[in-house]
Design an enzyme around this catalytic site. Structure first.
Site, PDB file in Angstrom:
ATOM      1  N   ASP A   1      -2.255  -3.553  -5.328  1.00  0.00           N
ATOM      2  CA  ASP A   1      -3.454  -3.378  -6.166  1.00  0.00           C
ATOM      3  C   ASP A   1      -3.130  -2.395  -7.291  1.00  0.00           C
ATOM      4  O   ASP A   1      -2.934  -1.197  -7.056  1.00  0.00           O
ATOM      5  CB  ASP A   1      -4.622  -2.852  -5.313  1.00  0.00           C
ATOM      6  CG  ASP A   1      -5.920  -2.879  -6.113  1.00  0.00           C
ATOM      7  OD1 ASP A   1      -6.840  -3.592  -5.709  1.00  0.00           O
ATOM      8  OD2 ASP A   1      -5.992  -2.189  -7.156  1.00  0.00           O
TER       9      ASP A   1
ATOM     10  N   ASP B   1      -5.517   0.696  -7.715  1.00  0.00           N
ATOM     11  CA  ASP B   1      -5.347   1.703  -6.661  1.00  0.00           C
ATOM     12  C   ASP B   1      -4.033   2.462  -6.835  1.00  0.00           C
ATOM     13  O   ASP B   1      -3.971   3.675  -6.615  1.00  0.00           O
ATOM     14  CB  ASP B   1      -5.389   1.035  -5.278  1.00  0.00           C
ATOM     15  CG  ASP B   1      -6.805   0.655  -4.875  1.00  0.00           C
ATOM     16  OD1 ASP B   1      -7.756   1.263  -5.408  1.00  0.00           O
ATOM     17  OD2 ASP B   1      -6.954  -0.255  -4.039  1.00  0.00           O
TER      18      ASP B   1
HETATM   19  O1  LIG Z   1      -7.126 -12.609 -12.150  1.00  0.00           O
HETATM   20  P1  LIG Z   1      -8.107 -12.048 -11.184  1.00  0.00           P
HETATM   21  O2  LIG Z   1      -8.120 -12.818  -9.879  1.00  0.00           O
HETATM   22  O3  LIG Z   1      -9.488 -11.927 -11.754  1.00  0.00           O
HETATM   23  O4  LIG Z   1      -7.592 -10.617 -10.741  1.00  0.00           O
HETATM   24  C1  LIG Z   1      -7.141  -9.688 -11.628  1.00  0.00           C
HETATM   25  C2  LIG Z   1      -8.062  -8.510 -11.689  1.00  0.00           C
HETATM   26  O5  LIG Z   1      -8.028  -7.785 -10.449  1.00  0.00           O
HETATM   27  C3  LIG Z   1      -7.758  -6.419 -10.712  1.00  0.00           C
HETATM   28  O6  LIG Z   1      -8.913  -5.708 -10.964  1.00  0.00           O
HETATM   29  P2  LIG Z   1      -9.883  -5.193  -9.786  1.00  0.00           P
HETATM   30  O7  LIG Z   1     -10.998  -6.172  -9.564  1.00  0.00           O
HETATM   31  O8  LIG Z   1      -9.067  -4.810  -8.599  1.00  0.00           O
HETATM   32  O9  LIG Z   1     -10.551  -3.929 -10.467  1.00  0.00           O
HETATM   33  P3  LIG Z   1      -9.927  -2.486 -10.756  1.00  0.00           P
HETATM   34  O10 LIG Z   1      -9.164  -2.603 -12.040  1.00  0.00           O
HETATM   35  O11 LIG Z   1     -11.141  -1.640 -10.904  1.00  0.00           O
HETATM   36  O12 LIG Z   1      -9.058  -2.097  -9.593  1.00  0.00           O
HETATM   37  C4  LIG Z   1      -6.897  -6.483 -11.951  1.00  0.00           C
HETATM   38  O13 LIG Z   1      -6.800  -5.250 -12.629  1.00  0.00           O
HETATM   39  C5  LIG Z   1      -7.581  -7.551 -12.756  1.00  0.00           C
HETATM   40  O14 LIG Z   1      -8.680  -7.092 -13.521  1.00  0.00           O
HETATM   41  O1  LIG Z   2      -2.213  -8.757  -6.749  1.00  0.00           O
HETATM   42  C1  LIG Z   2      -3.229  -8.367  -7.344  1.00  0.00           C
HETATM   43  C2  LIG Z   2      -4.282  -9.232  -7.683  1.00  0.00           C
HETATM   44  C3  LIG Z   2      -5.351  -8.734  -8.361  1.00  0.00           C
HETATM   45  N1  LIG Z   2      -5.402  -7.429  -8.660  1.00  0.00           N
HETATM   46  C4  LIG Z   2      -4.413  -6.575  -8.323  1.00  0.00           C
HETATM   47  O2  LIG Z   2      -4.477  -5.363  -8.623  1.00  0.00           O
HETATM   48  N2  LIG Z   2      -3.343  -7.066  -7.665  1.00  0.00           N
HETATM   49 MG   LIG Z   3      -8.198  -3.123  -8.223  1.00  0.00          MG
END
Ligand SMILES: O=P(O)(O)OC[C@H]1O[C@H](OP(=O)(O)OP(=O)(O)O)[C@H](O)[C@@H]1O
Ligand SMILES: O=c1cc[nH]c(=O)[nH]1
Ligand SMILES: [Mg+2]
Length: 213
Positions: A204, A207
């Site tokens: 992630d 994170d």
């Molecule tokens: O292509 P997708 O399936 O939409 O996934 C990608 C998204 O997931 C993550 O964000 P997240 O929802 O974890 O939010 P964050 O940046 O607050 O951790 C990443 O930074 C993208 O925005």
């Molecule tokens: O692998 C993944 C997919 C979505 N968002 C992330 O941060 N990691």
């Molecule tokens: Mg995220």
């Protein structure tokens, strides 16, 4: 094997691949992850801006006058998809400090994997600018496609999407919904797992950047 679109640019430069490998490693610290993301962002910014237009400008060197070149037209707007996009934004602004910045707040619903919007702020004159949309991960592609829907609704005509890592599923989704958008990434991985994580991936990104898990 999924057929990938011609709008996709994968940075196969040795420096990029070295830094991406370090970034992926579980043992990389939060500080190291941030530093590598910033360094990779500089390299991705270099590629993403290669088609910017320039104009001649007469300058004086210590020895004589000459015609140099400078960027022409309206400045760029970076749009960060919160929150992980901010890790890339920092590096991009190192290279182009005068760029305007917009933010689109999106999170992925863990069950549906659909993007849920919670914030949006773009510069008033964004319609006159080229936008570079940044987010480390292109997984299903739902977040990027939803952000770009909203940016286009504000009248923006030219958009480039920049991410560290992409899944083939995300590339296909984004290029079907927005065929005009060039995608710049450091790698296209094997695919998504059942939770929508990119494999082998880097985990992630939000994170790891912010040390929240
Ligand atoms: O292509 P997708 O399936 O939409 O996934 C990608 C998204 O997931 C993550 O964000 P997240 O929802 O974890 O939010 P964050 O940046 O607050 O951790 C990443 O930074 C993208 O925005
Ligand atoms: O692998 C993944 C997919 C979505 N968002 C992330 O941060 N990691
Ligand atoms: Mg995220």
């Amino acid at each position: 094997m999924t057929a990938l679109p011609s709008s996709l640019v994968v940075l196969d430069h040795p420096l990029v691949q070295h830094k991406l490998t370090r970034l992926r490693q579980e043992s990389t610290s939060t500080a190291g992850f941030r530093r590598l993301t910033r360094e990779l962002s500089l390299l991705m910014c270099y590629e993403a801006t290669r088609d910017l237009s320039t104009e001649p400008v007469e300058i004086q060197t210590p020895l004589e006058t000459m015609e140099g070149r400078q960027l022409s037209g309206k400045k760029l707007c970076f749009v960060s998809i919160l929150r992980a996009g901010n890790g890339i934004l920092d590096g991009m602004l190192d290279l182009i400090p005068a760029a305007r910045v917009g933010h689109v707040g999106l999170y992925r619903d863990h069950d549906t994997l659909e993007a849920v919007e919670y914030y949006m702020k773009l510069p008033d004159d964004v319609a006159d600018r080229e936008c570079i949309v940044v987010d480390p991960m292109l997984a299903t592609g739902h977040s990027a496609a939803a952000a770009i829907d909203r940016i286009k609704a504000s009248g923006v005509r030219k958009i480039i999407f920049v991410c560290l890592l992409a899944a083939p599923e995300g590339v296909v989704c984004l290029s079907e919904r927005h065929p005009d958008v060039r995608i710049v990434t450091c790698a296209v991985d094997r695919g998504l797992d059942e939770k929508g994580y990119i494999r082998p991936g880097l985990g992630d990104a939000g994170d790891r950047l912010f040390g929240t898990r």
